[in-house]
Design a protein around this motif. Structure first.
Motif, PDB file in Angstrom:
ATOM      1  N   LEU A  81      14.547 -35.769 -26.002  1.00 44.81           N
ATOM      2  CA  LEU A  81      15.212 -34.501 -26.884  1.00 44.81           C
ATOM      3  C   LEU A  81      14.387 -33.387 -26.836  1.00 44.81           C
ATOM      4  N   MET A 112      15.322 -25.849 -33.640  1.00 45.45           N
ATOM      5  CA  MET A 112      16.281 -26.634 -33.518  1.00 45.45           C
ATOM      6  C   MET A 112      16.909 -27.300 -34.386  1.00 45.45           C
ATOM      7  N   TYR A 161      17.099 -25.762 -37.284  1.00 44.12           N
ATOM      8  CA  TYR A 161      17.769 -24.790 -38.288  1.00 44.12           C
ATOM      9  C   TYR A 161      19.265 -24.832 -38.940  1.00 44.12           C
ATOM     10  N   MET A 162      20.238 -24.998 -38.055  1.00 43.21           N
ATOM     11  CA  MET A 162      21.500 -25.187 -38.465  1.00 43.21           C
ATOM     12  C   MET A 162      21.663 -26.396 -39.595  1.00 43.21           C
ATOM     13  N   GLN A 163      21.279 -27.547 -39.114  1.00 49.70           N
ATOM     14  CA  GLN A 163      21.310 -28.843 -39.791  1.00 49.70           C
ATOM     15  C   GLN A 163      20.520 -28.719 -41.287  1.00 49.70           C
ATOM     16  N   ASP A 195      22.707 -37.658 -35.145  1.00 47.96           N
ATOM     17  CA  ASP A 195      22.196 -36.380 -35.154  1.00 47.96           C
ATOM     18  C   ASP A 195      21.229 -36.247 -36.598  1.00 47.96           C
ATOM     19  N   ALA A 220      18.149 -36.905 -34.986  1.00 51.05           N
ATOM     20  CA  ALA A 220      17.557 -35.985 -34.212  1.00 51.05           C
ATOM     21  C   ALA A 220      17.237 -34.854 -34.822  1.00 51.05           C
ATOM     22  N   PHE A 221      17.897 -34.581 -36.074  1.00 46.60           N
ATOM     23  CA  PHE A 221      17.660 -32.985 -36.558  1.00 46.60           C
ATOM     24  C   PHE A 221      17.008 -33.328 -38.134  1.00 46.60           C
TER      25      PHE A 221
END
Lengths: 252, 311
Positions: free
Chosen positions: A19, A240, A242-244, A70, A73-74
């Protein structure tokens, strides 16, 4: 039988490495030195993210705690990322990007080959698929090592500098974490001594053809596999994740 | 044969729907028009990678990240086919790229608008790629063979791009208030610039008449724009979003949607270099090219060394 937590941690080392290297490679998008290489690096990024997904999905099932690919990963803290330090090193320039890729590919090409015969059939399947990609990545990165090393004076100097600078992050690859020792004992992972020998042979031969010198320095950094990273990772994760982080729990 | 005879014969072939191939005789102006149009299209693909590249590293999940990467990779590939199609007309890719960097060649103005939220990845796919497809489907029948064939291949991938964009917005439109807000905001910002992508009204389109005669262009700007509006309005209704045009209304007599007047002063200003991102986009491309010079030189030097060794 391999303890599940060893298998889980092992998946994370390689999922995180895939990743993070994918994230780095994708930073090149639209900024490559020539359109063909822009595409090649996007392609590498795409293969790595595909591999990360397969590994996270497997890790998620092994953990069986309801964390999705996800979330793995996030939504973990920096301390929980187990990627190799080499993967998080900034792109810097094309010589660093190629060298970083080459050092990783020279490891993965043998690791995946061994894992594709693993007793764990799910892992063997993922390794087999990834091996075909890594054979292409290795060809790309070793060809560029040779082109840059045996190209112009400037390119030679730049790639030698990248080799010298990144060398201290290569030793960590072969220092097995607890989970890797467990996997070796269970006969699922190959011996890291053998992998290290093979890596050095590959590196020696490519560096020689590229007219580059192998660094003499022996001190090696470590920490990636236990969650102690370089200062660079925090910024990468901030971007990376940020959105989550900003919009938790949503579908996209 | 005199030039007049050659030109007449050329026009006869066009009128008979024959494709013109690279080695065929063609009027100099036809060649120039195609080089201008194809290279502009190639540059647009390459510059178009930048606003989307801006979101790859922040994509909200792994699946979206992978799809976006694949899409941008397709765009680089489209750039390559199109540069190759332009090269069949006797120009070098390097000189076309120099023209982009010097500002002599244009690229689609749409990429001079910023991609400021994740929803922009949806709006770009749905509206910008949607508008591009309208144009490109018509270009699959263009009179120059290599261009027409490149367009056939490109259209297949573009329709996937449009669907993925719409799918992003569909997810947002079914999401929470923050997601709906970013969805509507992106549509508000991208709608008018997308309509501008079709170019000036037919009455003010400088190159159109000759291009239509040569069948480089098959459908007029206004007609394509109308098709796009007619296709998009019902899709927007499914999203439950609003297009930012009070004059937008179904006209049963025409059998088309009526829509408001485009702000042509904005269009002309962005074209002139005053868009929000003109300077950044060009600087990004130029810097990538300059930063990559040593890499291209190294590759060249190495292949010359190789050739000497094996000679």
């Amino acid at each position: 039988m391999i303890p599940k937590d060893h298998l889980f941690d092992f998946m994370l080392i390689h999922a995180d490495t895939s990743l993070i290297i994918s994230q780095r490679l994708s930073e090149w998008c639209g900024h490559g030195p020539v359109l063909e290489q822009d595409m090649a690096m996007t392609n590498l990024a795409l293969d790595h993210i595909g591999r990360a997904r397969l590994l996270y999905q497997y890790a998620s099932e092994l953990e069986n705690a309801g964390r999705s690919e996800d979330e793995l990963a996030f939504l973990r803290d920096e301390l929980d990322y187990k990627n190799l330090l080499l993967a998080e090193y900034p792109n810097t320039d094309f010589a660093f990007t190629v060298t970083r890729q080459f050092f990783l590919d020279a490891f993965y090409i043998d690791l995946l080959d061994k894992l594709s015969g693993s007793a764990d059939s799910r892992l063997a399947h993922i390794a087999n698929k990834s091996l075909k990609e890594t054979q292409y990545h290795y060809k790309w990165s070793s060809d560029w090592m040779i082109r840059l090393g045996d190209g112009t004076e400037i390119s030679h100097e730049k790639v030698q500098n990248a080799v010298d600078r990144l060398w201290e992050y290569t030793g960590e690859i072969f220092q097995p974490a607890e989970c890797e020792l467990g996997m070796m004992e269970a006969g699922v992972a190959p011996s890291y001594e053998e992998l290290s020998d093979s890596w050095h042979q590959r590196v020696n031969s490519v560096l020689a053809e590229a007219t580059l010198k192998k660094p003499q320095s022996t001190w090696q950094q470590k920490g990636g596999k236990t969650g102690h990273h370089t200062e660079h990772l925090g910024y990468l994760l901030a971007e990376m994740q940020y959105m989550q982080r900003a919009y938790p729990g949503l579908d996209w | 044969m005199t030039i007049e005879e050659l030109e007449r014969k050329f026009q006869d072939r066009i009128d008979a729907e024959e494709k013109i191939e690279a080695k065929d005789w063609m009027p100099e102006e036809y060649r120039k028009t195609l080089i201008r149009q194809i290279s502009q299209h190639a540059h647009s693909e390459v510059v178009g990678m930048l606003p989307e590249g801006n979101w790859v590293t922040r994509a909200p999940n792994l699946k979206r990240k992978a799809i976006l990467l694949a899409k941008i990779q397709d765009e680089a590939g489209h750039g390559l086919y199109l540069y190759s199609a332009a090269e069949t007309l006797g120009v070098e890719r390097d000189s076309l790229i120099d023209d982009l960097h010097s500002g002599k060649a244009k690229y689609s103005s749409i990429f001079n608008y910023p991609a400021i939220s994740w929803a922009d990845m949806g709006a770009i796919g749905w509206l910008v790629d949607g508008a591009a497809i309208m144009n490109q489907v018509a270009l699959c029948r263009t009179s120059y063979g290599p261009y027409a064939r490149a367009m056939v291949r490109i259209c297949k991938e573009e329709s996937f791009h449009q669907r993925q964009g719409y799918d992003i917005l569909l997810s947002l439109s079914r999401g929470n208030a923050a997601q709906k807000r970013m969805c509507q905001d992106a549509i508000n910002r991208w709608w008018w610039p997308s309509l501008m992508m079709f170019g000036p009204n037919d009455a003010h389109s400088p190159h159109s008449a000759q291009s239509m005669k040569w069948k480089i262009k098959r459908v007029s700007n206004d007609e394509l724009r109308q098709r796009f509006v007619d296709m998009t309005v019902p899709q927007c209704e499914i999203l439950g979003m609003k297009l930012p045009d009070d004059k937008l209304k179904w006209n049963p007599e025409r059998g088309h949607y009526d829509f408001g007047e485009i702000d042509w002063s904005e269009f002309n200003n962005v074209l002139k270099g005053n868009g929000p991102c003109n300077k950044e986009r060009l600087a990004d491309r130029l810097n990538a090219h300059l930063d990559g010079a040593w890499v291209r030189e190294a590759a060249m030097a190495h292949s010359e060394k190789r050739a000497r060794r094996t000679a």
